[in-house]
Write a protein that holds these residues in place. Structure first.
Motif, short mmCIF file in Angstrom:
data_model
loop_
_atom_site.label_atom_id
_atom_site.label_comp_id
_atom_site.label_asym_id
_atom_site.label_seq_id
_atom_site.Cartn_x
_atom_site.Cartn_y
_atom_site.Cartn_z
N ASP A 1 -8.10 -8.41 4.76
CA ASP A 1 -8.42 -9.81 4.47
C ASP A 1 -8.35 -10.14 2.99
N GLU A 2 -8.45 -9.09 2.16
CA GLU A 2 -8.24 -9.30 0.72
C GLU A 2 -6.76 -9.54 0.44
N ALA A 3 -5.89 -8.90 1.22
CA ALA A 3 -4.44 -8.97 0.97
C ALA A 3 -3.79 -10.20 1.60
N GLY B 1 0.85 -1.20 0.00
CA GLY B 1 0.00 0.00 0.00
C GLY B 1 0.88 1.23 0.00
N ALA B 2 0.64 2.09 -0.97
CA ALA B 2 1.43 3.34 -1.04
C ALA B 2 0.50 4.48 -1.41
N GLY B 3 -0.58 4.57 -0.63
CA GLY B 3 -1.54 5.65 -0.84
C GLY B 3 -1.14 6.86 -0.02
N ASN B 4 -2.12 7.46 0.64
CA ASN B 4 -1.83 8.69 1.41
C ASN B 4 -0.76 8.45 2.47
N MET B 5 -0.93 7.36 3.23
CA MET B 5 0.00 7.14 4.35
C MET B 5 1.24 6.38 3.93
N GLY B 6 1.05 5.25 3.23
CA GLY B 6 2.23 4.50 2.78
C GLY B 6 3.09 5.37 1.87
N ILE C 1 4.13 -2.94 -2.98
CA ILE C 1 3.11 -3.85 -3.52
C ILE C 1 1.77 -3.13 -3.46
N ARG C 2 1.19 -2.92 -4.62
CA ARG C 2 -0.13 -2.26 -4.68
C ARG C 2 -0.89 -2.86 -5.87
N PRO C 3 -2.19 -3.10 -5.72
CA PRO C 3 -2.94 -3.79 -6.77
C PRO C 3 -2.91 -3.06 -8.11
N SER C 4 -2.86 -1.73 -8.08
CA SER C 4 -2.88 -0.99 -9.35
C SER C 4 -1.55 -1.11 -10.09
N GLY C 5 -0.48 -1.40 -9.35
CA GLY C 5 0.85 -1.43 -9.95
C GLY C 5 1.32 -0.05 -10.40
N SER D 1 2.72 -2.82 11.14
CA SER D 1 1.39 -2.49 10.62
C SER D 1 1.02 -1.06 11.00
N VAL D 2 0.55 -0.30 10.01
CA VAL D 2 0.06 1.04 10.32
C VAL D 2 -1.47 1.07 10.29
N LEU D 3 -2.09 -0.09 10.22
CA LEU D 3 -3.55 -0.16 10.10
C LEU D 3 -4.23 0.34 11.37
N ALA D 4 -5.07 1.35 11.21
CA ALA D 4 -5.78 1.86 12.38
C ALA D 4 -6.70 0.78 12.92
N GLY D 5 -6.74 0.67 14.23
CA GLY D 5 -7.73 -0.18 14.88
C GLY D 5 -7.56 -1.68 14.68
N ALA E 1 0.26 -1.26 4.85
CA ALA E 1 -0.24 0.12 4.78
C ALA E 1 -1.42 0.22 3.80
N MET E 2 -2.22 -0.86 3.79
CA MET E 2 -3.48 -0.77 3.05
C MET E 2 -4.58 -0.38 4.04
N LYS E 3 -5.78 -0.10 3.54
CA LYS E 3 -6.88 0.20 4.45
C LYS E 3 -7.18 -1.06 5.29
N PRO E 4 -7.56 -0.87 6.55
CA PRO E 4 -7.88 -2.04 7.37
C PRO E 4 -8.93 -2.93 6.70
N GLN E 5 -9.86 -2.32 6.00
CA GLN E 5 -10.94 -3.09 5.35
C GLN E 5 -10.40 -3.95 4.20
N1 NDP Z 1 -4.10 8.57 5.90
C1 NDP Z 1 -3.55 8.79 7.09
O1 NDP Z 1 -3.29 9.94 7.49
C2 NDP Z 1 -3.23 7.63 8.00
C3 NDP Z 1 -3.52 6.34 7.63
N2 NDP Z 1 -3.17 5.30 8.46
C4 NDP Z 1 -3.43 3.94 8.01
O2 NDP Z 1 -2.78 3.77 6.79
C5 NDP Z 1 -3.46 2.81 6.01
C6 NDP Z 1 -3.64 3.31 4.59
O3 NDP Z 1 -4.43 4.47 4.60
P1 NDP Z 1 -4.35 5.49 3.39
O4 NDP Z 1 -2.95 5.56 2.90
O5 NDP Z 1 -5.01 6.72 3.84
O6 NDP Z 1 -5.23 4.72 2.28
P2 NDP Z 1 -5.19 4.91 0.70
O7 NDP Z 1 -6.54 4.50 0.21
O8 NDP Z 1 -4.69 6.26 0.35
O9 NDP Z 1 -4.11 3.84 0.20
C7 NDP Z 1 -4.36 2.48 0.28
C8 NDP Z 1 -3.26 1.72 -0.41
O10 NDP Z 1 -3.54 0.33 -0.25
C9 NDP Z 1 -3.43 -0.32 -1.50
N3 NDP Z 1 -4.34 -1.47 -1.55
C10 NDP Z 1 -5.67 -1.50 -1.79
N4 NDP Z 1 -6.13 -2.76 -1.75
C11 NDP Z 1 -5.06 -3.55 -1.50
C12 NDP Z 1 -4.87 -4.96 -1.38
N5 NDP Z 1 -5.89 -5.81 -1.49
N6 NDP Z 1 -3.63 -5.43 -1.14
C13 NDP Z 1 -2.59 -4.58 -1.02
N7 NDP Z 1 -2.69 -3.23 -1.13
C14 NDP Z 1 -3.91 -2.73 -1.36
C15 NDP Z 1 -3.81 0.74 -2.53
O11 NDP Z 1 -3.23 0.36 -3.77
P3 NDP Z 1 -3.29 1.26 -5.10
O12 NDP Z 1 -2.36 2.40 -4.83
O13 NDP Z 1 -2.81 0.34 -6.13
O14 NDP Z 1 -4.72 1.67 -5.23
C16 NDP Z 1 -3.17 1.99 -1.91
O15 NDP Z 1 -1.82 2.12 -2.28
C17 NDP Z 1 -4.77 2.51 6.72
O16 NDP Z 1 -4.68 1.26 7.33
C18 NDP Z 1 -4.88 3.61 7.75
O17 NDP Z 1 -5.53 3.17 8.91
C19 NDP Z 1 -2.54 5.49 9.64
C20 NDP Z 1 -2.24 6.75 10.05
C21 NDP Z 1 -2.58 7.92 9.30
#
Ligand code: NDP
Ligand code: A1CAB
Length: 269
Positions: free
Chosen positions: A73-75, A12-17, A37-41, A91-95, A66-70
């Motif tokens: 189980d998919e990962a 996961g490399a979204g907002n937090m990763g 590792i991220r599904p979109s690549g 793990s940075v997963l909230a909760g 660093a994916m969403k907690p939801q």
């Molecule tokens: N945002 C914040 O400020 C904070 C977030 N957190 C925690 O960080 C985590 C991520 O949050 P955030 O970055 O905001 O979320 P985002 O939605 O911004 O990013 C989620 C990332 O997870 C990847 N992803 C989605 N599905 C899967 C999967 N099945 N397997 C592997 N990777 C997957 C996505 O991939 P792709 O890029 O390919 O779509 C994306 O890179 C959460 O658990 C949250 O609790 C903790 C502290 C602060």
């Protein structure tokens, strides 16, 4: 050397990763160690990005979730078989509590929960750490070394407290961004243009935060230094302080976030 010298997988490399990755790359970590590792690549300059774990079968030294907690189980089906007895799971997963992670990742060296926040991207994050039962001192030290480059670190031994503290620092930037917007809107109501009000509000918050961070005095004392008796600031502070309005608002805000954290923990058990 950050967290040994083995492969680090960032799932996961979204907002937090993404913020943590930016912080790591800026701090000089060897980018060759990192597989995102991220599904979109979706590619990220400077590091290898994969849609699934690498096929070579080598276990990661550090697996950062660093994916969403939801999405956990998919990962898990793809990730859990890749971890080994030497894998440090961060793990940075909230909760999502440590026992819930241990149940899903039976092979691991140690599990450490980290609650970062997005200022990690510029090395100014707040990194709360909680070690699962059984994590030894060297695993804890490696987890801390991994995130120390991203900001200040604080260990919280009690996992319930870790969850409640997480909402202060993890969610806190969002609350402050709202405050900046509210300050700007209030400035607009006084006749400033939207642009100018936004600039003044942000610069005021940034300057005040930096001043407070470097001061030997409490924020309360610094507020008193702004407020001349009978002056303009005192008139404004009287509104904030009436019936402890701001204190009560922030208590309600953190309580709502903490309740949600507990609901998410229950859902992941
Ligand atoms: N945002 C914040 O400020 C904070 C977030 N957190 C925690 O960080 C985590 C991520 O949050 P955030 O970055 O905001 O979320 P985002 O939605 O911004 O990013 C989620 C990332 O997870 C990847 N992803 C989605 N599905 C899967 C999967 N099945 N397997 C592997 N990777 C997957 C996505 O991939 P792709 O890029 O390919 O779509 C994306 O890179 C959460 O658990 C949250 O609790 C903790 C502290 C602060
Ligand atoms: O909103 C969330 O659930 C995550 C955890 C802390 C900040 N963002």
């Amino acid at each position: 050397m950050i967290a040994g010298d083995g492969p680090i997988w960032l799932v996961g490399a979204g907002n937090m990763g993404g913020a943590m990755l930016r912080g790591w790359l800026a701090s000089g970590i060897d980018p060759a160690r990192i597989n995102v590792i991220r599904p979109s690549g979706t590619p990220i300059e400077g590091v290898t990005v994969l849609k699934a774990p690498p096929p070579d079968g080598e276990a990661p030294a550090v697996l950062v979730l660093a994916m969403k907690p939801q999405k956990l189980d998919e990962a898990v089906p793809a990730l859990a078989p890749t971890t080994g007895e030497g894998t440090l799971i961060v793990s940075v997963l909230a909760g999502t509590e440590a026992p819930s992670l241990a149940k899903r990742f039976p092979n691991h060296r140690a599990i450490v929960r980290v609650m970062p926040n997005t200022p990690s991207a510029i090395g100014k994050g707040v990194m709360l750490l909680h070690a699962a039962a059984g994590a030894d001192a060297s695993a804890k030290a490696e987890a801390e070394a991994l995130v120390r480059t991203l900001g200040i670190t604080e260990w919280i031994d009690d996992e319930g407290l870790f969850g409640r503290a997480s909402v202060l620092s993890g969610c806190g930037p969002a609350f402050l961004f709202r405050f900046v917007d509210a300050l700007a809107k209030a400035g607009e109501a006084q006749g400033l243009s939207a642009d100018q009000a936004a600039r003044l509000a942000l610069a005021t918050v940034a300057g005040a935060a930096e001043l407070a961070a470097g001061a030997n005095e409490t924020p309360a004392r610094l507020a008193d230094r702004v407020a001349s008796p009978g002056g303009t600031t005192r008139a404004g502070l009287d509104v904030i302080d009436r019936d402890a309005a701001l204190d009560r608002l922030m208590a309600d805000v953190l309580a709502a976030s903490a309740r949600r954290s507990e609901e998410m923990a229950a859902a992941a058990r």
